[in-house]
Enzyme design. Structure first.
Site, mmCIF file in Angstrom:
data_model
loop_
_atom_site.group_PDB
_atom_site.id
_atom_site.type_symbol
_atom_site.label_atom_id
_atom_site.label_comp_id
_atom_site.label_asym_id
_atom_site.label_seq_id
_atom_site.Cartn_x
_atom_site.Cartn_y
_atom_site.Cartn_z
ATOM 1 C CG PHE A 1 -6.947 -2.323 -0.627
ATOM 2 C CD1 PHE A 1 -6.461 -3.293 -1.686
ATOM 3 C CD2 PHE A 1 -6.432 -2.104 0.384
ATOM 4 C CE1 PHE A 1 -5.058 -3.724 -1.336
ATOM 5 C CE2 PHE A 1 -5.096 -2.528 0.693
ATOM 6 C CZ PHE A 1 -4.654 -3.412 -0.351
ATOM 7 C CG HIS A 2 -11.291 0.150 -6.021
ATOM 8 N ND1 HIS A 2 -9.939 0.335 -6.127
ATOM 9 C CD2 HIS A 2 -11.600 -0.407 -7.220
ATOM 10 C CE1 HIS A 2 -9.379 0.114 -7.295
ATOM 11 N NE2 HIS A 2 -10.730 -0.234 -7.995
ATOM 12 C CG HIS B 1 -12.655 -8.259 -8.978
ATOM 13 N ND1 HIS B 1 -13.440 -8.102 -9.917
ATOM 14 C CD2 HIS B 1 -11.765 -7.459 -8.927
ATOM 15 C CE1 HIS B 1 -12.747 -7.218 -10.776
ATOM 16 N NE2 HIS B 1 -11.673 -6.939 -10.223
ATOM 17 C CB ILE B 2 -10.953 -6.484 -3.391
ATOM 18 C CG1 ILE B 2 -12.179 -6.191 -2.817
ATOM 19 C CG2 ILE B 2 -9.808 -5.621 -3.113
ATOM 20 C CD1 ILE B 2 -12.017 -6.117 -1.146
ATOM 21 C CB SER B 3 -7.615 -5.603 -8.291
ATOM 22 O OG SER B 3 -8.408 -5.878 -9.175
ATOM 23 C CG ASP C 1 -2.540 1.958 5.608
ATOM 24 O OD1 ASP C 1 -3.398 1.202 4.890
ATOM 25 O OD2 ASP C 1 -3.195 2.833 6.576
ATOM 26 C CG MET C 2 -0.474 0.365 -0.539
ATOM 27 S SD MET C 2 -0.208 1.836 -1.114
ATOM 28 C CE MET C 2 -1.058 2.441 -2.416
ATOM 29 C CE1 TYR D 1 -4.425 -0.149 -6.563
ATOM 30 C CE2 TYR D 1 -4.068 -1.283 -4.917
ATOM 31 C CZ TYR D 1 -5.051 -1.005 -5.826
ATOM 32 O OH TYR D 1 -6.149 -1.214 -5.831
ATOM 33 C CD GLN E 1 -1.974 4.429 -5.979
ATOM 34 O OE1 GLN E 1 -2.543 4.501 -4.824
ATOM 35 N NE2 GLN E 1 -2.926 4.157 -7.003
#
Length: 290
Positions: free
Chosen positions: A239-240, A129-131, A234-235, A214, A217
């Protein structure tokens, strides 16, 4: 959700001669083969029905989870909540990911185990998944309003189906440094869908006074340290997709050597729905059709 199969002749009291003739005719025509007996595929929503385990204890026991500790302690009346995008890798993609994790294992010192997210302890395939939200805790009366707010925020941004590409590998730590994750870094989608979904989920969390993903950040302080600059929109770098984890921080050489694995064929991943998990209930939120 389950398929309603008709009663077989062996289960009935007295088979009908006409049914026997029909069976012989089907055998003669070759229609009663493996394809004809194959059940229909499971609907996509089936994955959400059994995606969480039944809680067997109210207390957390790290020895049952390879040393992991629960980020959100269980409390009666509280609902651990998470918003995310789900990915079920194909067989070909699993081969690539298995190879990446296998190459990463020797980079750690002896005794510093790497645990894969690809399969459960029993070998069952698990989604990745991507949180899109921080680990949240909702009270019972907040569940409905939060779900409605997430759906509303996503609709307002008109986020449609999209794809992302894997751009590389990295080791990242969680917020308290208790675990380290081997992750796939991701490209920015053509219409910036990841940032739009993050904005939608954070807006819903902010409405209830909850932690935003985030947030630390996105806040920067100017030279005098007196005023906060505007949030960075822009984050993409944050993302990961996590594919493995370890309780121990990888050595510097191990982190640097990950670049040797960047030459592997990168998957292209598509998404058509957002998932909202509240306790053991998962809600599918479809994205807009193109």
């Amino acid at each position: 959700m389950l398929v309603d199969y008709s009663e077989s002749p062996s289960e009935s009291d007295e088979p009908c001669p006409e049914d026997n003739r029909g069976q012989r005719k089907r055998r003669a025509s070759g229609s009663d083969d493996k394809d004809a007996r194959r059940p229909p595929p499971l609907p996509a929503s089936f994955h959400s029905l059994y995606a969480t385990n039944v809680r067997t204890a109210a207390s957390d026991d790290p020895t049952l989870h390879a040393g992991r500790t629960r980020q959100v302690p269980h409390a009666v009346g509280n609902w651990p909540t998470h918003v995310y995008l789900e990915w079920h890798p194909s067989k070909e993609e699993l081969v690539i990911l298995d190879d990446v994790i296998e190459h990463a294992k020797p980079l750690n010192d002896v005794g510093k185990s790497i645990h894969s997210f690809l399969r459960s302890e029993l070998g069952a395939l698990q989604p990745l998944h991507i949180s899109l939200s921080a680990p949240l805790v909702l009270r019972t009366e907040e569940k409905g309003p939060f779900e409605e707010r997430v759906c509303s925020e996503v609709r307002q941004r008109r986020v449609g189906n999209f794809t992302v590409c894997v751009t590389g590998l990295a080791w990242v730590a969680n917020h308290d440094g208790s675990r380290y994750f081997l992750v796939l870094k991701l490209s920015r989608p053509p219409n910036d869908e990841l940032n739009k979904l993050l904005s939608a989920c954070n807006a819903a969390a902010r409405r209830l006074g909850l932690t935003e993903l985030y947030a630390h950040q996105r806040k920067r302080v100017d030279e005098d340290g007196l005023r906060e600059k505007l949030e960075r929109s822009d984050m993409t770098d944050a993302f990961h997709i996590s594919i493995a984890w370890s309780l121990h921080q990888p050595e510097k050489q191990a982190r640097e050597q990950l670049h040797k694995l960047d030459g592997l064929e990168p998957p292209v991943i598509g998404f058509s729905k957002l998932k909202l998990k509240m306790g053991n209930v998962i809600v599918d939120i479809p994205l807009a059709e193109p």
